[in-house]
Design an enzyme around this catalytic site. Sequence first.
Site, mmCIF file in Angstrom:
data_model
loop_
_atom_site.group_PDB
_atom_site.id
_atom_site.type_symbol
_atom_site.label_atom_id
_atom_site.label_comp_id
_atom_site.label_asym_id
_atom_site.label_seq_id
_atom_site.Cartn_x
_atom_site.Cartn_y
_atom_site.Cartn_z
ATOM 1 N N GLY A 1 0.798 -1.222 0.000
ATOM 2 C CA GLY A 1 0.000 0.000 0.000
ATOM 3 C C GLY A 1 0.823 1.260 0.000
ATOM 4 O O GLY A 1 0.537 2.203 -0.742
ATOM 5 N N ASP B 1 10.084 -7.493 -3.004
ATOM 6 C CA ASP B 1 8.823 -8.017 -2.479
ATOM 7 C C ASP B 1 8.686 -9.453 -2.951
ATOM 8 O O ASP B 1 9.245 -9.817 -3.990
ATOM 9 C CB ASP B 1 7.620 -7.190 -2.946
ATOM 10 C CG ASP B 1 6.444 -7.298 -1.976
ATOM 11 O OD1 ASP B 1 6.063 -8.438 -1.644
ATOM 12 O OD2 ASP B 1 5.906 -6.262 -1.545
ATOM 13 N N CYS C 1 -7.754 -9.690 9.150
ATOM 14 C CA CYS C 1 -7.395 -8.703 8.131
ATOM 15 C C CYS C 1 -7.324 -7.321 8.758
ATOM 16 O O CYS C 1 -8.225 -6.916 9.492
ATOM 17 C CB CYS C 1 -8.426 -8.713 6.999
ATOM 18 S SG CYS C 1 -8.103 -7.503 5.715
#
Length: 406
Positions: A82, A103, A249
């Site tokens: 994000g 990543d 989450c």
Amino acid sequence: MSAIDELQALIVELKSELEAQKTETRQQQAQAQQARQRIDRMSAEVVDSNPYSRLMALQRMNIVKDYERIREKTVAVVGVGGVGSVTADMLTRCGIGKLILFDYDKVELANMNRLFFTPDQAGLSKVEAAARTLTFINPDVKIETHNYNITTVDNFDNFLTTISQSGTEPGTPVDLILSCVDNFEARMAINAACNEHSLNWFESGVSENAVSGHIQFIRPGDTACFACAPPLVVAENIDERTLKREGVCAASLPTTMGITAGFLVQNALKYLLNFGEVSDYLGYNALNDFFPKMTLKPNPQCDDRHCLLRQKEFQTKPKPVKKEVEIVAEEPLHATNEWGIELVAEDAPATEDADEPKPIVSDIGEGLRLAYEAPSKSTETTSEATTTTTGDETSLDDLMAQMKSM
């Protein structure tokens, strides 16, 4: 159909999908090359075809001395989520020389609320999808991708080698590392690598409830490293993907992540191009728009031995001497006083003609004109006196006679 036949059919299907994916990749790369040719030098020319004119305007406005130096800088972004994806996007648009992405996750449809990826990129690795998009945005930026988890033993060594030898010049370290990861273990890995090689880096993060974020500039030995003041509560030996499968989450807002990424890139640019003041720690609370700033000193009892070594090195360095500012007597900015402007002290006694307006200067410069001319004090007084006199000359009887004759 036997199990072997089913497996062979599956292999054929996967091979066809792989070939289709390779073809699509080649087409996108060719399309990116067709978008525009690489630009050798940044130009300040203000034309629609110049993507750097607004950036080079920072030089004209005396904000940055030499903006084109950004092409000599290499930045590593660890975590393309994000915050990291938006950070990479901003750096690419700013024209960074080289961008190294780390990543090991893949793009998911659940990421669409906060990342700059598109739904058709779901299933691709984040670094691969980011490289495609960023290359299309700015083909001048060299993008290097690493699709692995930096916290494992083997991958940590690769990460250590990359950040210490993959600078703009071969064999030189990167200029800055930006941590955009979302777990304690990865932050500690970055912290250990930067302490070992004495590399400056920014740590960033967004809270689990998505309404606060922060950035922290860490200079080994000078400011507190991440191990100097770790979080009070840390979840260890838990894979984030396991939490996702169990329905756990964290919340996420693209606004909070965009603001955090903006703070991160803004301070990275100030550090790389030497302008403004780089914040050691800058927080953000979205509930009341609170922006705390502070500086964290290193912990002399830090658990990281390389941090303790950097602290000793920093203490032995000579302290920078502040330059004494020479006070120069100010001279009049303008030799002539064309407009007749004078400064009057607040406690100065009023003069007799203090209320008398100054004469209006009609010639105020080429291309300018006065919208109207204000009447002078004497004109207003004469007009009032005339009106009063005219009213007194006619008596009441004369007015009555005039009305009867009508």
